[in-house]
Design an enzyme around this catalytic site. Sequence first.
Site, PDB file in Angstrom:
ATOM      1  N   ASP A 230     -12.921   7.874   8.097  1.00  0.00           N
ATOM      2  CA  ASP A 230     -12.559   8.130   9.477  1.00  0.00           C
ATOM      3  C   ASP A 230     -13.488   9.477   9.628  1.00  0.00           C
ATOM      4  OD1 ASP A 230     -11.296   6.209  10.592  1.00  0.00           O
ATOM      5  OD2 ASP A 230      -9.485   7.151   9.883  1.00  0.00           O
TER       6      ASP A 230
ATOM      7  N   LYS B 112       7.668   3.583   1.372  1.00  0.00           N
ATOM      8  CA  LYS B 112       8.962   3.278   2.010  1.00  0.00           C
ATOM      9  C   LYS B 112       9.456   1.951   1.075  1.00  0.00           C
ATOM     10  CE  LYS B 112       8.363   4.769   6.739  1.00  0.00           C
ATOM     11  NZ  LYS B 112       8.087   4.361   8.046  1.00  0.00           N
TER      12      LYS B 112
ATOM     13  N   TYR C 228      -6.781   6.706   0.110  1.00  0.00           N
ATOM     14  CA  TYR C 228      -7.582   7.805  -0.143  1.00  0.00           C
ATOM     15  C   TYR C 228      -7.713   8.894   1.067  1.00  0.00           C
ATOM     16  CZ  TYR C 228     -11.528  10.125  -2.350  1.00  0.00           C
ATOM     17  OH  TYR C 228     -12.537  11.229  -3.248  1.00  0.00           O
TER      18      TYR C 228
ATOM     19  N   HIS D 192      -8.296   3.733  -3.577  1.00  0.00           N
ATOM     20  CA  HIS D 192      -9.562   3.735  -2.456  1.00  0.00           C
ATOM     21  C   HIS D 192     -10.343   4.725  -2.540  1.00  0.00           C
ATOM     22  CE1 HIS D 192      -6.856   1.701   1.011  1.00  0.00           C
ATOM     23  NE2 HIS D 192      -6.634   0.886  -0.421  1.00  0.00           N
TER      24      HIS D 192
ATOM     25  N   LYS E 263     -22.000  -6.036   4.419  1.00  0.00           N
ATOM     26  CA  LYS E 263     -21.026  -5.454   3.548  1.00  0.00           C
ATOM     27  C   LYS E 263     -20.628  -6.313   2.540  1.00  0.00           C
ATOM     28  CE  LYS E 263     -17.008  -3.679   5.265  1.00  0.00           C
ATOM     29  NZ  LYS E 263     -16.358  -2.564   6.001  1.00  0.00           N
TER      30      LYS E 263
ATOM     31  N   GLU F 219       0.823  -1.189  -0.035  1.00  0.00           N
ATOM     32  CA  GLU F 219      -0.073  -0.117   0.047  1.00  0.00           C
ATOM     33  C   GLU F 219       0.902   1.212   0.086  1.00  0.00           C
ATOM     34  OE1 GLU F 219      -3.698  -0.018   2.187  1.00  0.00           O
ATOM     35  OE2 GLU F 219      -2.714   1.696   3.326  1.00  0.00           O
TER      36      GLU F 219
ATOM     37  N   ARG G 210     -15.623   3.618   4.365  1.00  0.00           N
ATOM     38  CA  ARG G 210     -16.424   4.861   4.942  1.00  0.00           C
ATOM     39  C   ARG G 210     -15.718   5.909   5.184  1.00  0.00           C
ATOM     40  NH1 ARG G 210     -18.362   5.116  10.990  1.00  0.00           N
ATOM     41  NH2 ARG G 210     -16.154   5.732  11.109  1.00  0.00           N
TER      42      ARG G 210
HETATM   43  P1  FAD Z   1     -18.137   0.818   7.759  1.00  0.00           P
HETATM   44  O1  FAD Z   1     -17.891  -0.692   6.979  1.00  0.00           O
HETATM   45  O2  FAD Z   1     -19.148   1.548   7.106  1.00  0.00           O
HETATM   46  O3  FAD Z   1     -18.055   0.521   9.133  1.00  0.00           O
HETATM   47  C1  FAD Z   1     -17.995   1.697   9.987  1.00  0.00           C
HETATM   48  C2  FAD Z   1     -18.701   1.335  11.501  1.00  0.00           C
HETATM   49  O4  FAD Z   1     -19.917   1.255  11.349  1.00  0.00           O
HETATM   50  C3  FAD Z   1     -18.227   0.082  11.925  1.00  0.00           C
HETATM   51  O5  FAD Z   1     -18.201   0.058  13.443  1.00  0.00           O
HETATM   52  C4  FAD Z   1     -19.428  -0.939  11.803  1.00  0.00           C
HETATM   53  O6  FAD Z   1     -19.613  -1.816  12.654  1.00  0.00           O
HETATM   54  C5  FAD Z   1     -20.571   0.129  11.825  1.00  0.00           C
HETATM   55  N1  FAD Z   1     -21.556  -0.217  10.718  1.00  0.00           N
HETATM   56  C6  FAD Z   1     -21.482  -0.703   9.416  1.00  0.00           C
HETATM   57  N2  FAD Z   1     -22.564  -0.879   8.673  1.00  0.00           N
HETATM   58  C7  FAD Z   1     -23.538  -0.351   9.700  1.00  0.00           C
HETATM   59  C8  FAD Z   1     -24.916  -0.298   9.465  1.00  0.00           C
HETATM   60  N3  FAD Z   1     -25.526  -0.690   8.325  1.00  0.00           N
HETATM   61  N4  FAD Z   1     -25.616   0.299  10.618  1.00  0.00           N
HETATM   62  C9  FAD Z   1     -25.036   0.663  11.731  1.00  0.00           C
HETATM   63  N5  FAD Z   1     -23.672   0.431  11.867  1.00  0.00           N
HETATM   64  C10 FAD Z   1     -22.985   0.115  10.811  1.00  0.00           C
HETATM   65  N6  FAD Z   1      -9.515   5.645   5.691  1.00  0.00           N
HETATM   66  C11 FAD Z   1      -9.384   6.665   4.451  1.00  0.00           C
HETATM   67  O7  FAD Z   1      -9.863   7.831   5.070  1.00  0.00           O
HETATM   68  N7  FAD Z   1      -8.865   6.409   3.369  1.00  0.00           N
HETATM   69  C12 FAD Z   1      -8.354   5.370   3.093  1.00  0.00           C
HETATM   70  O8  FAD Z   1      -7.730   5.015   2.062  1.00  0.00           O
HETATM   71  C13 FAD Z   1      -8.362   4.228   4.197  1.00  0.00           C
HETATM   72  N8  FAD Z   1      -8.231   2.939   3.826  1.00  0.00           N
HETATM   73  C14 FAD Z   1      -8.112   1.901   4.676  1.00  0.00           C
HETATM   74  C15 FAD Z   1      -7.936   0.439   4.269  1.00  0.00           C
HETATM   75  C16 FAD Z   1      -7.926  -0.585   5.298  1.00  0.00           C
HETATM   76  C17 FAD Z   1      -7.618  -1.936   4.598  1.00  0.00           C
HETATM   77  C18 FAD Z   1      -8.687  -0.404   6.644  1.00  0.00           C
HETATM   78  C19 FAD Z   1      -8.776  -1.521   7.334  1.00  0.00           C
HETATM   79  C20 FAD Z   1      -9.120   0.912   6.858  1.00  0.00           C
HETATM   80  C21 FAD Z   1      -8.881   2.019   5.991  1.00  0.00           C
HETATM   81  N9  FAD Z   1      -9.355   3.239   6.079  1.00  0.00           N
HETATM   82  C22 FAD Z   1      -8.998   4.394   5.393  1.00  0.00           C
HETATM   83  C23 FAD Z   1     -10.048   3.674   7.509  1.00  0.00           C
HETATM   84  C24 FAD Z   1     -11.548   3.539   7.508  1.00  0.00           C
HETATM   85  O9  FAD Z   1     -12.012   4.346   6.775  1.00  0.00           O
HETATM   86  C25 FAD Z   1     -11.941   3.709   8.973  1.00  0.00           C
HETATM   87  O10 FAD Z   1     -11.561   2.483   9.648  1.00  0.00           O
HETATM   88  C26 FAD Z   1     -13.426   3.928   9.054  1.00  0.00           C
HETATM   89  O11 FAD Z   1     -13.668   4.227  10.498  1.00  0.00           O
HETATM   90  C27 FAD Z   1     -14.555   2.728   8.818  1.00  0.00           C
HETATM   91  O12 FAD Z   1     -14.449   2.371   7.467  1.00  0.00           O
HETATM   92  P2  FAD Z   1     -15.186   1.125   7.037  1.00  0.00           P
HETATM   93  O13 FAD Z   1     -15.260   1.108   5.611  1.00  0.00           O
HETATM   94  O14 FAD Z   1     -14.731  -0.170   7.667  1.00  0.00           O
HETATM   95  O15 FAD Z   1     -16.624   1.408   7.329  1.00  0.00           O
END
Ligand code: FAD
Length: 286
Positions: free
Chosen positions: A109, A270, A49, A77, A163, A17, A107
């Site tokens: 942060d 890196k 992203y 992403h 998901k 990555e 989603r």
């Molecule tokens: P989701 O799948 O939407 O989950 C978020 C939270 O909501 C979880 O607690 C889940 O249990 C809950 N949830 C899900 N669906 C529902 C529902 N229908 N109803 C109620 N609750 C629900 N961030 C960036 O900004 N840019 C990046 O490029 C990036 N890359 C990443 C790559 C990886 C491999 C990982 C592990 C994380 C990355 N992140 C990135 C961080 C990520 O955006 C955050 O961890 C974010 O807080 C959650 O994203 P998610 O897609 O898992 O969200």
Amino acid sequence: MKISKLLEEDKITLSFEVFPPKRAESFDAVKNASETIASFHPDFMSVTYGAGGSTAGFTAELAAELKKDTGVPVLPHLTCVGSSKEHVDHMVETYVNEQIDNIMVLRGDLPSDGIVEHDFEHASDLIAYIKEKTDLCIGGACYPEGHVESRNKNMDLKYLKAKVDAGCDFLTTQMFFDNNIFYNFLYRAREAGINVPILAGIMPITNAKQLARSVALSGTNVPERFRAIVDTFADHPAAMKQAGIVYASEQIIDLIANGVKHIHVYSMNKPDVAEGILNNLSEIIR
Ligand code: FAD
């Protein structure tokens, strides 16, 4: 090439990555570092992203140039946070035009004020939207220790299943430093009917500040064995880097020895770290 096809092959995959620059003047340096990593022939490379969509243009540009210049499959992403439907349509169209076959959908942060203007609340909403419009291979995130906002691991798994059902073709885990946590998660995910490939996300920690920052964001458990390493070498940058690369390499070797076939390394732009890991695995992976 679609990553889902790659993951079907009977082989171990190793991917890296990178993250795009925040400013245009850093683009060439990031591109050079990314191309050096690509020259090690990973199975694919992901391009993150920036928070809130801050790097949208650079993510797309870096992914497209990496693919064109190196031939390595790419995985840009995209996040719900900062994305209207029009923006998603534009990004997806860009990737289809660039013949990029994959997208990692997250989603993002939430900003500290918690106020976000967007059309998609959860990653599953954005996955379903993109799946309906395109044939892109879609990746999603998962959390062996549970997502920080989740009330408990079972709820987290329930939403993870939703998901995947929305159209996620594979999952990549958040970093973990204790492989047993990953094995336990894998078992629970399969029990919950989540059957897509799950890539183990490994972050080589090369300085103490990086560990503190990563753990503060993710809540990842730091085993005593690893904490002792960081405590011992924190003030010796070269030793810390070496120890971090070895620790990550050992994690990967243990994963492979336990039948895990797909490893994604958070190489953080890196090349020396990516190369160090590959050297430690030279007879194991290739
Ligand atoms: P989701 O799948 O939407 O989950 C978020 C939270 O909501 C979880 O607690 C889940 O249990 C809950 N949830 C899900 N669906 C529902 C529902 N229908 N109803 C109620 N609750 C629900 N961030 C960036 O900004 N840019 C990046 O490029 C990036 N890359 C990443 C790559 C990886 C491999 C990982 C592990 C994380 C990355 N992140 C990135 C961080 C990520 O955006 C955050 O961890 C974010 O807080 C959650 O994203 P998610 O897609 O898992 O969200």
